[in-house]
Design a protein around this motif. Structure first.
Motif, PDB file in Angstrom:
ATOM      1  N   PRO A  65       0.820  -1.219   0.000  1.00  0.00           N
ATOM      2  CA  PRO A  65       0.000   0.000   0.000  1.00  0.00           C
ATOM      3  C   PRO A  65       0.850   1.264   0.000  1.00  0.00           C
ATOM      4  N   GLY A  66       2.022   1.209   0.660  1.00  0.00           N
ATOM      5  CA  GLY A  66       2.885   2.386   0.712  1.00  0.00           C
ATOM      6  C   GLY A  66       3.328   2.804  -0.675  1.00  0.00           C
ATOM      7  N   GLY A  67       3.803   1.825  -1.459  1.00  0.00           N
ATOM      8  CA  GLY A  67       4.259   2.136  -2.808  1.00  0.00           C
ATOM      9  C   GLY A  67       3.132   2.713  -3.653  1.00  0.00           C
ATOM     10  N   LEU A  68       1.911   2.157  -3.469  1.00  0.00           N
ATOM     11  CA  LEU A  68       0.767   2.647  -4.245  1.00  0.00           C
ATOM     12  C   LEU A  68       0.466   4.104  -3.893  1.00  0.00           C
ATOM     13  N   GLN A  69       0.461   4.398  -2.586  1.00  0.00           N
ATOM     14  CA  GLN A  69       0.180   5.779  -2.165  1.00  0.00           C
ATOM     15  C   GLN A  69       1.197   6.748  -2.748  1.00  0.00           C
ATOM     16  N   LYS A  70       2.470   6.347  -2.703  1.00  0.00           N
ATOM     17  CA  LYS A  70       3.510   7.237  -3.201  1.00  0.00           C
ATOM     18  C   LYS A  70       3.346   7.459  -4.704  1.00  0.00           C
ATOM     19  N   ARG A  71       3.050   6.374  -5.419  1.00  0.00           N
ATOM     20  CA  ARG A  71       2.889   6.508  -6.874  1.00  0.00           C
ATOM     21  C   ARG A  71       1.692   7.388  -7.216  1.00  0.00           C
ATOM     22  N   LEU A  72       0.607   7.220  -6.461  1.00  0.00           N
ATOM     23  CA  LEU A  72      -0.571   8.053  -6.727  1.00  0.00           C
ATOM     24  C   LEU A  72      -0.266   9.522  -6.469  1.00  0.00           C
ATOM     25  N   LEU A  73       0.522   9.768  -5.411  1.00  0.00           N
ATOM     26  CA  LEU A  73       0.821  11.152  -5.045  1.00  0.00           C
ATOM     27  C   LEU A  73       1.793  11.790  -6.032  1.00  0.00           C
ATOM     28  N   LEU A  74       2.860  11.064  -6.348  1.00  0.00           N
ATOM     29  CA  LEU A  74       3.920  11.652  -7.170  1.00  0.00           C
ATOM     30  C   LEU A  74       3.730  11.370  -8.655  1.00  0.00           C
ATOM     31  N   GLY A  75       3.027  10.307  -8.986  1.00  0.00           N
ATOM     32  CA  GLY A  75       2.923   9.921 -10.387  1.00  0.00           C
ATOM     33  C   GLY A  75       4.210   9.357 -10.928  1.00  0.00           C
ATOM     34  N   ALA A  76       5.202   9.158 -10.075  1.00  0.00           N
ATOM     35  CA  ALA A  76       6.512   8.645 -10.491  1.00  0.00           C
ATOM     36  C   ALA A  76       7.231   8.184  -9.230  1.00  0.00           C
ATOM     37  N   GLN A  77       8.471   7.749  -9.386  1.00  0.00           N
ATOM     38  CA  GLN A  77       9.222   7.296  -8.215  1.00  0.00           C
ATOM     39  C   GLN A  77       9.836   8.457  -7.449  1.00  0.00           C
ATOM     40  N   THR A  78      10.141   9.538  -8.153  1.00  0.00           N
ATOM     41  CA  THR A  78      10.761  10.681  -7.490  1.00  0.00           C
ATOM     42  C   THR A  78       9.978  11.947  -7.843  1.00  0.00           C
ATOM     43  N   VAL A  79      10.192  12.985  -7.049  1.00  0.00           N
ATOM     44  CA  VAL A  79       9.518  14.262  -7.298  1.00  0.00           C
ATOM     45  C   VAL A  79      10.015  14.831  -8.621  1.00  0.00           C
ATOM     46  N   GLY A  80       9.095  15.178  -9.494  1.00  0.00           N
ATOM     47  CA  GLY A  80       9.492  15.714 -10.799  1.00  0.00           C
ATOM     48  C   GLY A  80       8.293  16.321 -11.498  1.00  0.00           C
ATOM     49  N   GLU A  81       8.343  16.317 -12.826  1.00  0.00           N
ATOM     50  CA  GLU A  81       7.292  16.936 -13.626  1.00  0.00           C
ATOM     51  C   GLU A  81       5.904  16.424 -13.274  1.00  0.00           C
ATOM     52  N   ASP A  82       5.781  15.092 -13.170  1.00  0.00           N
ATOM     53  CA  ASP A  82       4.461  14.507 -12.915  1.00  0.00           C
ATOM     54  C   ASP A  82       3.930  14.903 -11.543  1.00  0.00           C
ATOM     55  N   SER A  83       4.859  14.970 -10.568  1.00  0.00           N
ATOM     56  CA  SER A  83       4.411  15.338  -9.217  1.00  0.00           C
ATOM     57  C   SER A  83       3.956  16.781  -9.200  1.00  0.00           C
ATOM     58  N   LEU A  84       4.711  17.643  -9.869  1.00  0.00           N
ATOM     59  CA  LEU A  84       4.393  19.064  -9.839  1.00  0.00           C
ATOM     60  C   LEU A  84       3.002  19.317 -10.402  1.00  0.00           C
ATOM     61  N   ILE A  85       2.672  18.677 -11.523  1.00  0.00           N
ATOM     62  CA  ILE A  85       1.369  18.940 -12.128  1.00  0.00           C
ATOM     63  C   ILE A  85       0.257  18.363 -11.257  1.00  0.00           C
ATOM     64  N   ARG A  86       0.515  17.212 -10.627  1.00  0.00           N
ATOM     65  CA  ARG A  86      -0.496  16.651  -9.712  1.00  0.00           C
ATOM     66  C   ARG A  86      -0.752  17.578  -8.535  1.00  0.00           C
ATOM     67  N   PHE A  87       0.329  18.048  -7.944  1.00  0.00           N
ATOM     68  CA  PHE A  87       0.178  18.932  -6.790  1.00  0.00           C
ATOM     69  C   PHE A  87      -0.512  20.227  -7.196  1.00  0.00           C
ATOM     70  N   TYR A  88      -0.193  20.698  -8.399  1.00  0.00           N
ATOM     71  CA  TYR A  88      -0.803  21.934  -8.890  1.00  0.00           C
ATOM     72  C   TYR A  88      -2.310  21.763  -9.038  1.00  0.00           C
ATOM     73  N   VAL A  89      -2.724  20.674  -9.668  1.00  0.00           N
ATOM     74  CA  VAL A  89      -4.159  20.443  -9.866  1.00  0.00           C
ATOM     75  C   VAL A  89      -4.869  20.315  -8.516  1.00  0.00           C
ATOM     76  N   LEU A  90      -4.240  19.576  -7.598  1.00  0.00           N
ATOM     77  CA  LEU A  90      -4.840  19.445  -6.272  1.00  0.00           C
ATOM     78  C   LEU A  90      -4.945  20.805  -5.598  1.00  0.00           C
ATOM     79  N   HIS A  91      -3.863  21.595  -5.707  1.00  0.00           N
ATOM     80  CA  HIS A  91      -3.785  22.823  -4.929  1.00  0.00           C
ATOM     81  C   HIS A  91      -4.696  23.920  -5.470  1.00  0.00           C
ATOM     82  N   VAL A  92      -4.786  24.053  -6.787  1.00  0.00           N
ATOM     83  CA  VAL A  92      -5.560  25.179  -7.317  1.00  0.00           C
ATOM     84  C   VAL A  92      -6.984  24.797  -7.686  1.00  0.00           C
TER      85      VAL A  92
END
Lengths: 521, 162
Positions: free
Chosen positions: A212-239
């Motif tokens: 479950p941990g890996g799934l949560q991280k992938r859903l949040l970041l969209g990738a293994q590390t913070v990058g382009e996919d994470s930024l756009i996800r966080f942006y959509v969530l935030h705005v």
């Protein structure tokens, strides 16, 4: 009301058109301001309230106790108004901000250094966010210590809890957007807290089958590390997503206040003489023949519509003046702070070198201290226990009494003081012990991870607090007092841990008495 | 002899279900099933099917570039490559606690975020890290260069023989 000449056979259409054109400004004004003057009678004041979409959230009359600043401290209003500031300044920032890893940081620099008023608007956004978080926490404490969660307000307590979680989620998602060092590493830590169930599944050796941990991280970041996919996800969530959910829940929250019969307060005396506003006044008998409850207008045993007018005043103008004052206060504090203190912007995110120390925003620092013992226990289990515990309060403490009065249950003030001391002593003691003597791994280097997840300073504090609360439950024979004990302990623990991690944790998460003692690179 | 209609409803003989209520209930259940399925389909989208992040597989150079006993730090890529008598091996320098990049110290590695300490071979010495620093898989590309796979872990002590 405007007097428009009725269309008649005697004037031509041209004349009528010209006459309407002449009266246009006045009719426009009448269309906007339907009453056309400041309300003069209570009837007009009522109309001013319920003929306006935005004002009709309020009841026409409001109880005097509700207006007392010492009851509510205006905290819910402060939280709401800071959210309004956040929406407006957030929209302005969106004009220049670009959510991509290559452009985010430069656009922040632009906002900071180039855009006219950009830095100030960003400061406002930052400070309003801090104020909102503080106000939401304080509002929850206010509602708890005035026992305002009791029947029929259990549901609104849950809605409020949802708003607390949403507020924190909004803060967290906003943290990544500047894409500076602070943002990158705080988000990396946050995402790995989401990943931390792996601590348990790894220790049990079942990660390949159940992760479950890996799934949560992938859903949040969209990738293994913070990058382009994470930024756009966080942006959509935030705005978009989180503000939308927050507005929906906020509407429900306000709606429930009305439906639950206004803010919690003690029952009014049912007739005779009573003290109101410093003098004895005649109190009318409630009109027992009208059963508004049956008409499903409001809940509660004695809805305000059911009694004489002695305890209430007109919302227009009394309540609206009060709200305007709190609004001005919120704006003033935000403006002053933003004028003098800039929101930080560190260097561009660098995945090779973390900030040292890499600290989360202050309201997560208490959690970060717990996380530094065990990511899974401190980052997920204890916060979940806290949220579930908060959600259960109104369903475990169901005995009416003390609503709308600070520390209104007999003995509550004593228990709150004792719990404050107990929470303070145990948290400070636990921290002092850990700083001086280390923890299990320092004594038994080969110890299994399961032991560290189960037994660490964070989990011991939770057990101590629960034990104290149970002792109060038995000793005082009161569920409410046990709840007060537990809530106070958690609140004190949260404050102490937050303070400790903010001030006394330096590079490498080492203990320092003061940030000025941090080693200089 | 009592009439069949006079029998009191009981658990063994429940009251008859009307056709109307049966159909209403069926409609409601199928509505809920449809919405649930739709929701599951919608929620499936945010889980990435392929990892869209950068491919974390790096060519680090020819084996001769790693002399016996030496250590090369790849800071951007977050691992170190070392060579000893048994061969070449790579250890990730990402903390197993919460993913911060660890710094090289005299005794091994130290994490700046929450104070975890690791030995040279990645073993946890102190702090909240739940696992040792992972050893990484190494292979040789067609051009003879070594390739380190940051996302593939091998058991500690695994060397790439050269």
């Amino acid at each position: 009301m405007a007097t428009t000449a009725p269309p008649s056979e005697t004037i031509s259409a041209t004349q009528e058109f010209l006459s309407n054109l002449r009266q246009l400004p006045r009719n426009l004004k009448d269309a906007w301001f339907r009453l056309g003057r400041v309300p003069g009678s209570e009837r007009e004041e009522s109309q001013a309230t319920f003929h306006n979409l935005f004002l009709h959230l309020h009841s026409v009359r409001v109880h005097r106790r509700t207006l007392s600043p010492s009851l509510t401290l205006g905290l819910g209003l402060i939280a709401t108004f800071s959210f309004v500031v956040l929406v407006i300044t957030g929209l302005l920032l969106m004009i220049y901000y670009k959510p991509s890893t290559a452009l985010a940081y430069p656009s922040m620099k632009d906002i900071h250094y180039v855009v006219a008023t950009g830095r100030f608007i960003r400061n406002l956004h930052r400070w309003a966010a801090h104020i909102m978080v503080i106000a939401v926490f304080a509002h929850m404490a206010r509602v708890f210590f005035t026992a305002s969660y009791k029947r029929p307000r259990e549901f609104n307590w849950l809605v409020g809890l949802g708003l607390l979680v949403l507020t924190l989620a909004l803060s967290f998602t906003g943290y990544l957007l500047p894409y500076d060092q602070l943002a990158y590493w705080a988000t990396t830590i946050g995402a790995n807290i989401a990943n931390s169930p792996r601590e348990l599944t790894d220790a049990l050796g079942i990660t390949p089958y159940f992760d479950p941990g890996g799934l949560q991280k992938r859903l949040l970041l969209g990738a293994q590390t913070v990058g382009e996919d994470s930024l756009i996800r966080f942006y959509v969530l935030h705005v978009f997503l989180l503000p939308l959910l927050l507005v929906i829940l906020l509407s429900v929250h306000f709606w429930r206040i009305r439906k639950d019969g206004g803010l919690a307060r003690p029952e009014d005396p049912a007739g005779g003489w009573a003290e109101w506003g410093g003098k004895m006044q005649r109190v009318f008998e409630p009109l027992a023949t009208k059963t508004y409850g049956l008409m499903a207008v409001v809940r509660g045993r004695r809805p305000p519509v059911n009694r004489g007018p002695e305890g209430t005043v007109m919302s227009w103008p009394h309540l609206f003046w009060a709200e305007l004052a709190v609004f001005m206060l919120t704006i003033a504090i935000t403006l002053v702070l933003s004028f003098y203190i800039d929101a930080p912007l560190k260097e561009l995110a660098n995945p090779a070198v973390p900030e040292n120390p890499a600290k989360a925003p202050w309201y997560f620092l208490g959690l970060q201290e717990l996380v530094s013992y065990s990511a899974f226990m401190g980052g997920l289990v204890i916060p979940s226990i806290a949220v579930i515990g908060l959600a259960l309060i109104p369903f475990l403490d169901r005995r009416p009494g003390g609503e709308g009065v600070w520390f209104g249950t007999p003995g509550e003030r004593t228990v709150a003081w004792q719990s404050l001391l107990f929470g303070l002593a145990s948290t400070v003691g636990m921290l002092a012990f850990t700083v001086n003597f280390g923890w299990l791994r320092n004594w038994f280097p080969e110890i299994h991870q399961l032991w560290i997840i189960a037994i660490n300073p964070g989990s011991i504090l939770v057990v101590l607090f629960a034990g104290w609360s149970l002792w109060v439950l038995r000793r005082r024979n009161s569920v409410r007092l046990a709840a007060v004990a537990l809530f106070t302990c958690f609140l004190v623990g949260f404050v102490v841990l937050t303070y400790f991690a903010t001030v006394h944790r330096g590079p490498n998460w080492q203990f320092y008495w003061w940030p000025s003692q941090w080693p200089v690179h | 002899m009592p009439d069949a209609n006079d029998v009191k409803p009981s658990r063994l003989a429940p009251p008859p279900v009307t056709r109307r209520s049966f159909l209403s209930l069926s409609a409601l259940v199928s509505f809920l099933a449809a919405m649930g399925t739709a929701l599951a389909g919608v929620l499936r989208l945010p889980k990435p099917t392929v990892e869209p992040g950068p491919v974390r597989r790096y060519k680090v150079g020819h084996p001769e570039q790693f002399p016996l006993g030496a250590e090369t730090l790849f800071a951007e890529e977050n691992f170190v490559v070392r060579r000893d008598a048994a061969g070449i091996y790579a250890i990730a320098t990402t903390c197993t606690h919460l993913g911060c990049a660890v710094a090289r110290t005299s005794e091994g590695f130290a994490c700046p975020c929450h104070g975890s300490k690791f030995a040279d071979n990645g073993r946890v010495l102190a702090g909240p890290a739940p696992r040792p620093l992972p050893w990484l898989e190494i292979s040789r590309a067609a051009d003879g260069q070594l390739v380190v796979y940051v996302d593939r872990e091998v058991p500690p002590g695994t060397h790439f023989p050269v």
